[in-house]
Write a protein that holds these residues in place. Sequence first.
Motif, short mmCIF file in Angstrom:
data_model
loop_
_atom_site.label_atom_id
_atom_site.label_comp_id
_atom_site.label_asym_id
_atom_site.label_seq_id
_atom_site.Cartn_x
_atom_site.Cartn_y
_atom_site.Cartn_z
N TYR A 107 13.06 12.78 -2.10
CA TYR A 107 12.43 12.00 -3.18
C TYR A 107 13.34 10.86 -3.63
CZ TYR A 107 10.72 10.81 -7.84
OH TYR A 107 10.28 10.13 -8.94
N ASN A 108 14.64 11.17 -3.81
CA ASN A 108 15.59 10.13 -4.22
C ASN A 108 15.73 9.03 -3.17
OD1 ASN A 108 16.13 11.43 -6.65
ND2 ASN A 108 17.87 12.58 -5.82
N ALA A 109 15.65 9.42 -1.89
CA ALA A 109 15.72 8.44 -0.81
C ALA A 109 14.52 7.48 -0.87
CB ALA A 109 15.77 9.14 0.54
N CYS A 110 13.35 8.03 -1.17
CA CYS A 110 12.14 7.20 -1.31
C CYS A 110 12.28 6.25 -2.50
CB CYS A 110 10.91 8.08 -1.48
SG CYS A 110 10.41 8.98 0.00
N GLU A 111 12.81 6.76 -3.61
CA GLU A 111 13.01 5.92 -4.78
C GLU A 111 13.99 4.80 -4.50
OE1 GLU A 111 11.55 6.28 -8.19
OE2 GLU A 111 10.19 7.09 -6.68
N ALA A 112 15.01 5.10 -3.68
CA ALA A 112 16.03 4.09 -3.36
C ALA A 112 15.46 2.97 -2.49
CB ALA A 112 17.20 4.76 -2.65
N LYS A 113 14.40 3.28 -1.76
CA LYS A 113 13.80 2.27 -0.88
C LYS A 113 12.81 1.36 -1.61
CE LYS A 113 12.37 5.28 2.21
NZ LYS A 113 11.74 5.84 3.43
N LYS A 114 12.44 1.72 -2.83
CA LYS A 114 11.42 0.96 -3.56
C LYS A 114 11.80 -0.49 -3.83
CE LYS A 114 9.27 2.72 -7.03
NZ LYS A 114 8.90 3.48 -8.26
N PRO A 115 13.03 -0.80 -4.29
CA PRO A 115 13.36 -2.20 -4.56
C PRO A 115 13.18 -3.11 -3.34
CG PRO A 115 14.98 -0.76 -5.57
CD PRO A 115 14.14 0.10 -4.69
N GLN A 116 13.63 -2.64 -2.16
CA GLN A 116 13.49 -3.45 -0.96
C GLN A 116 12.01 -3.59 -0.56
OE1 GLN A 116 15.81 -5.26 0.72
NE2 GLN A 116 13.99 -6.03 1.77
N ALA A 117 11.25 -2.50 -0.75
CA ALA A 117 9.83 -2.56 -0.44
C ALA A 117 9.12 -3.54 -1.37
CB ALA A 117 9.21 -1.16 -0.57
N MET A 118 9.49 -3.54 -2.63
CA MET A 118 8.90 -4.48 -3.59
C MET A 118 9.22 -5.91 -3.21
SD MET A 118 7.26 -3.00 -6.26
CE MET A 118 7.55 -3.99 -7.73
N GLN A 119 10.48 -6.17 -2.83
CA GLN A 119 10.88 -7.52 -2.46
C GLN A 119 10.13 -8.00 -1.22
OE1 GLN A 119 12.77 -9.63 -4.11
NE2 GLN A 119 12.42 -11.19 -2.53
N THR A 120 10.00 -7.12 -0.23
CA THR A 120 9.28 -7.47 0.99
C THR A 120 7.82 -7.79 0.69
OG1 THR A 120 10.71 -6.07 2.33
CG2 THR A 120 8.58 -6.66 3.28
N CYS A 121 7.20 -6.98 -0.15
CA CYS A 121 5.80 -7.20 -0.50
C CYS A 121 5.62 -8.51 -1.26
CB CYS A 121 5.28 -6.02 -1.33
SG CYS A 121 3.51 -6.09 -1.64
N LYS A 122 6.53 -8.84 -2.17
CA LYS A 122 6.44 -10.09 -2.92
C LYS A 122 6.52 -11.29 -1.97
CE LYS A 122 8.44 -8.35 -7.24
NZ LYS A 122 9.60 -8.37 -8.16
N GLU A 123 7.41 -11.19 -0.97
CA GLU A 123 7.53 -12.28 0.00
C GLU A 123 6.25 -12.43 0.82
OE1 GLU A 123 10.95 -11.17 2.24
OE2 GLU A 123 12.39 -11.68 0.64
N LYS A 124 5.64 -11.32 1.15
CA LYS A 124 4.39 -11.37 1.92
C LYS A 124 3.25 -11.95 1.08
CE LYS A 124 6.14 -9.27 5.54
NZ LYS A 124 6.36 -9.99 6.82
N ILE A 125 3.24 -11.64 -0.21
CA ILE A 125 2.21 -12.18 -1.10
C ILE A 125 2.31 -13.70 -1.17
CG2 ILE A 125 1.49 -12.30 -3.53
CD1 ILE A 125 2.21 -9.34 -3.78
N ILE A 126 3.55 -14.18 -1.29
CA ILE A 126 3.78 -15.64 -1.32
C ILE A 126 3.37 -16.25 0.01
CG2 ILE A 126 5.53 -17.43 -1.49
CD1 ILE A 126 7.06 -15.57 -3.40
N LYS A 127 3.71 -15.59 1.08
CA LYS A 127 3.38 -16.08 2.42
C LYS A 127 1.88 -16.26 2.61
CE LYS A 127 3.39 -14.52 7.26
NZ LYS A 127 3.82 -13.42 8.17
N HIS A 128 1.10 -15.32 2.10
CA HIS A 128 -0.35 -15.37 2.26
C HIS A 128 -1.04 -16.14 1.13
CE1 HIS A 128 -0.76 -12.59 5.71
NE2 HIS A 128 0.33 -12.01 5.21
N GLY A 129 -0.25 -16.64 0.18
CA GLY A 129 -0.81 -17.46 -0.89
C GLY A 129 -1.80 -16.73 -1.78
N LEU A 130 -1.53 -15.48 -2.08
CA LEU A 130 -2.45 -14.68 -2.88
C LEU A 130 -2.08 -14.74 -4.36
CD1 LEU A 130 -2.72 -11.53 -0.59
CD2 LEU A 130 -4.30 -13.45 -0.74
N GLU A 131 -3.10 -14.84 -5.22
CA GLU A 131 -2.88 -14.87 -6.66
C GLU A 131 -2.89 -13.43 -7.19
OE1 GLU A 131 -5.67 -17.40 -8.54
OE2 GLU A 131 -4.98 -19.21 -7.51
N MET A 132 -1.78 -12.78 -7.08
CA MET A 132 -1.64 -11.40 -7.54
C MET A 132 -0.20 -11.17 -7.97
SD MET A 132 -2.09 -9.72 -3.73
CE MET A 132 -1.70 -8.03 -4.16
#
Length: 287
Positions: A76-101
């Motif tokens: 569980y702690n390992a999954c929690e530790a991966k969240k910041p990087q997952a959030m950053q990757t998703c934000k970059e993908k959102i910008i890449k696709h030009g989505l308003e979210m």
Amino acid sequence: MVKVVGIKFKNGGKLYYFSPKAGDQYERNMPVVVETARGLEYAWVAYPEKEVPDDEVVQPLKPVIRIATQKDTDFYNACEAKKPQAMQTCKEKIIKHGLEMKLVDCEYAFDGSKITFFFTSANRVDFRELVKDLATSFHNRIELRQVGTRDETKYLGGLAPCGRVCCCAGNMPEFKKVSVKMAKTQGLSLNPGKISGLCGRLMCCLSYENDYYADVSKKMPKVGSEVSTLEGKGLVASVNMLKLLVKVKFDDKNGGWIYKDFRLEDVRFKKSNQPEKDESGDDADTL
């Protein structure tokens, strides 16, 4: 009566009943693994085993699988530790696709079967290409879930105008119904900046003492109405619903006013049986 264990999945989150495992002894805040409709999940004991009436339980109860082992906690702690990087990757993908979210939070399934991203948006979003891109990046099943502005504050937390942690993020399992009528009943300013929370909606705490104010307001005279006192007739200038006092103003015959406080029982007035109409509607939670 049914034996249950109170389980929570997040701090300040809603409590759920689960069926205890025979032979296990539970303690408050003990980590456990439970079975849910989404599969196995890591959670905590909100309160130990107890008995509740049958009508408070929706059968069949899902079971507590086991008290969490060190291996469960490490995963569980390992999954929690991966969240910041997952959030950053998703934000970059959102910008890449030009989505308003706006990305709010993400959650790894305890069994590692998927990653859920939570976001807010003013409009519907076509995120099909984003899901494909994220699935390729994480090599996992991806789910995107849109939430409201109140849910955003619940996920992110923050300090409310009172200086304490927002109720929704700290101690309120479920959102409560609030309306402008509650603010009127409690004699609060209708300035949006004073009765709105960080989410921009009406503060959840308006509901905490509303029952008391609603009851007392029926016994108090209306501001501006005429009342009779031991010192004669006057007009109601204000009311104090906590101390049950009525401030009455009297004409001093010289173009001015004299103000005096009276206990509610010392004031006589015509009571109205007609409830005040809530112009904004009972379900309104914005100004």
